[in-house]
Design an enzyme around this catalytic site. Structure first.
Site, PDB file in Angstrom:
ATOM      1  CB  SER A  23      33.563  32.399  45.596  1.00  0.00           C
ATOM      2  OG  SER A  23      33.802  33.873  44.843  1.00  0.00           O
TER       3      SER A  23
ATOM      4  CG  HIS B  35      36.437  33.347  48.871  1.00  0.00           C
ATOM      5  ND1 HIS B  35      37.526  33.347  49.428  1.00  0.00           N
ATOM      6  CD2 HIS B  35      36.581  33.712  47.662  1.00  0.00           C
ATOM      7  CE1 HIS B  35      38.567  33.742  48.648  1.00  0.00           C
ATOM      8  NE2 HIS B  35      37.927  33.946  47.572  1.00  0.00           N
TER       9      HIS B  35
ATOM     10  CG  ASP C 288      36.660  36.246  45.123  1.00  0.00           C
ATOM     11  OD1 ASP C 288      37.868  35.997  45.551  1.00  0.00           O
ATOM     12  OD2 ASP C 288      35.782  35.470  44.856  1.00  0.00           O
TER      13      ASP C 288
ATOM     14  CG  MET D 120      38.622  40.791  41.550  1.00  0.00           C
ATOM     15  SD  MET D 120      37.616  40.039  40.089  1.00  0.00           S
ATOM     16  CE  MET D 120      37.667  37.943  40.988  1.00  0.00           C
TER      17      MET D 120
ATOM     18  CG  HIS E 196      41.189  36.475  47.273  1.00  0.00           C
ATOM     19  ND1 HIS E 196      40.632  35.461  46.338  1.00  0.00           N
ATOM     20  CD2 HIS E 196      42.397  36.885  47.049  1.00  0.00           C
ATOM     21  CE1 HIS E 196      41.868  35.369  45.309  1.00  0.00           C
ATOM     22  NE2 HIS E 196      42.722  36.268  45.799  1.00  0.00           N
TER      23      HIS E 196
ATOM     24  CG  MET F   3      42.422  38.745  43.662  1.00  0.00           C
ATOM     25  SD  MET F   3      41.059  37.788  42.832  1.00  0.00           S
ATOM     26  CE  MET F   3      39.817  37.904  43.975  1.00  0.00           C
TER      27      MET F   3
ATOM     28  CG  MET G  28      45.210  32.844  43.229  1.00  0.00           C
ATOM     29  SD  MET G  28      43.485  32.995  43.995  1.00  0.00           S
ATOM     30  CE  MET G  28      42.610  32.536  42.276  1.00  0.00           C
TER      31      MET G  28
ATOM     32  CG  ASP H 289      39.998  31.354  45.277  1.00  0.00           C
ATOM     33  OD1 ASP H 289      38.771  30.945  44.751  1.00  0.00           O
ATOM     34  OD2 ASP H 289      40.155  32.696  45.584  1.00  0.00           O
TER      35      ASP H 289
ATOM     36  N   GLY I 293      38.380  26.854  40.507  1.00  0.00           N
ATOM     37  CA  GLY I 293      37.991  25.479  39.763  1.00  0.00           C
ATOM     38  C   GLY I 293      37.823  24.379  40.834  1.00  0.00           C
TER      39      GLY I 293
ATOM     40  N   GLY J  40      32.890  28.928  43.948  1.00  0.00           N
ATOM     41  CA  GLY J  40      31.940  29.783  43.185  1.00  0.00           C
ATOM     42  C   GLY J  40      31.071  29.028  42.324  1.00  0.00           C
ATOM     43  CB  SER J  41      31.110  28.201  38.929  1.00  0.00           C
ATOM     44  OG  SER J  41      32.219  28.126  38.870  1.00  0.00           O
TER      45      SER J  41
HETATM   46  C1  DX5 Z   1      38.934  34.257  41.057  1.00  0.00           C
HETATM   47  C2  DX5 Z   1      38.551  34.412  42.637  1.00  0.00           C
HETATM   48  C3  DX5 Z   1      37.642  33.111  43.016  1.00  0.00           C
HETATM   49  C4  DX5 Z   1      36.446  32.658  42.147  1.00  0.00           C
HETATM   50  C5  DX5 Z   1      36.404  31.336  42.231  1.00  0.00           C
HETATM   51  O1  DX5 Z   1      39.871  35.223  40.948  1.00  0.00           O
HETATM   52  O2  DX5 Z   1      39.571  34.454  43.407  1.00  0.00           O
HETATM   53  O3  DX5 Z   1      37.188  33.355  44.420  1.00  0.00           O
HETATM   54  O4  DX5 Z   1      35.238  33.409  42.682  1.00  0.00           O
HETATM   55  O5  DX5 Z   1      35.357  30.839  41.341  1.00  0.00           O
HETATM   56  P1  DX5 Z   1      35.078  29.387  40.958  1.00  0.00           P
HETATM   57  O6  DX5 Z   1      34.976  28.598  42.118  1.00  0.00           O
HETATM   58  O7  DX5 Z   1      33.991  29.278  39.917  1.00  0.00           O
HETATM   59  O8  DX5 Z   1      36.516  29.174  40.143  1.00  0.00           O
HETATM   60 ZN    ZN Z   2      38.841  34.315  45.827  1.00  0.00          ZN
END
Ligand code: DX5
Ligand code: ZN
Length: 229
Positions: free
Chosen positions: A22, A47, A49, A51, A80, A82, A151, A189, A191, A211-212
């Protein structure tokens, strides 16, 4: 599309999952560098995101950034959304390079219509479920969905803690897909870590967003390899 056939094979043989880093966790000041890292890694998709500060309590980025990503990315863009009322922008996302476009179940009162519109534009159609939304809301529409994005945190931010109930949800979704003889693939997606990745694949996940785990790692290329194992 080749990568979807590959993912469908994963369902059958429990092969390595596809990995979709991500970009929300990338360094936006060095975006081209981070995109290049993913291009040269074993990652499968980007990926992305989006928002809007309404559907989720955060704003990420929009079309100018997405178009810049498109210029450099050599792998499919998994977008994705949101955002509220995503129907307003489907064509714009197609033009900005989305190959897979995922909307939220909670943001779409006419989900069937939205999915048909995404497919008519030549994209794969995904539906995302918030942690509180049960899998069985998709009972009557699962065969129309290319990808379900579960999610495993509340959407809006990277770096949150994985919700353990997700495993059970993935198993239920897998059952729903199998009993309908659908070809839908399952993406997770939020954690996702090297520790929970294999358990998610065992439960039925085909694609893992990270992501992280990728971008906070000292060796992101190796983190992607570790997630695939
Ligand atoms: C959160 C996003 C994720 C986010 C995941 O709303 O949809 O894609 O970037 O990040 P990690 O992998 O750090 O939880
Ligand atoms: Zn996402």
């Amino acid at each position: 599309m080749g990568f979807f056939i590959f993912a469908a094979q994963n369902i059958k043989y429990m092969k390595a999952p596809l990995i979709a880093p991500s970009l929300l966790s990338a360094d936006f000041a060095y975006l081209a560098r981070d995109i290049e890292m993913i291009n040269n890694s074993e990652a499968d998709w980007f990926h992305i995101d989006i928002m809007d500060g309404m559907f989720v309590p955060n704003i990420s980025f929009g079309f100018p950034v997405l178009k810049a990503i498109q210029k450099h990315a050599k792998k499919p863009l998994d977008v994705h959304l949101m955002i509220e009322k995503p129907d307003r922008y489907l064509e714009d996302f197609k033009n900005a390079g989305a190959e897979i476009l995922t909307v939220h179940y909670e943001a779409c009162p006419h989900l069937h219509r939205t999915l048909q519109a995404i497919k008519a534009l030549g994209m794969k159609a995904g539906v995302s479920l918030n942690p509180h939304t049960p899998v069985n809301v998709l009972d009557d529409i699962i065969s129309d969905i290319d990808l379900v994005l579960i999610m495993s945190v509340n959407p809006g931010f990277g770096g949150q803690k994985f919700i353990e109930h997700t495993y059970e949800k993935v198993r239920k979704l897998k059952q729903l897909i199998t009993s309908n003889k659908a070809k839908t693939i399952i993406e997770i997606d939020g954690g996702v870590t090297v520790e929970n990745a294999s358990k998610l694949v065992e439960a039925g996940a085909n694609v893992l967003v990270a992501g992280s785990t990728v971008f906070n790692s000292e060796n992101p290329v190796q983190a992607i390899i570790d997630l695939k194992k």
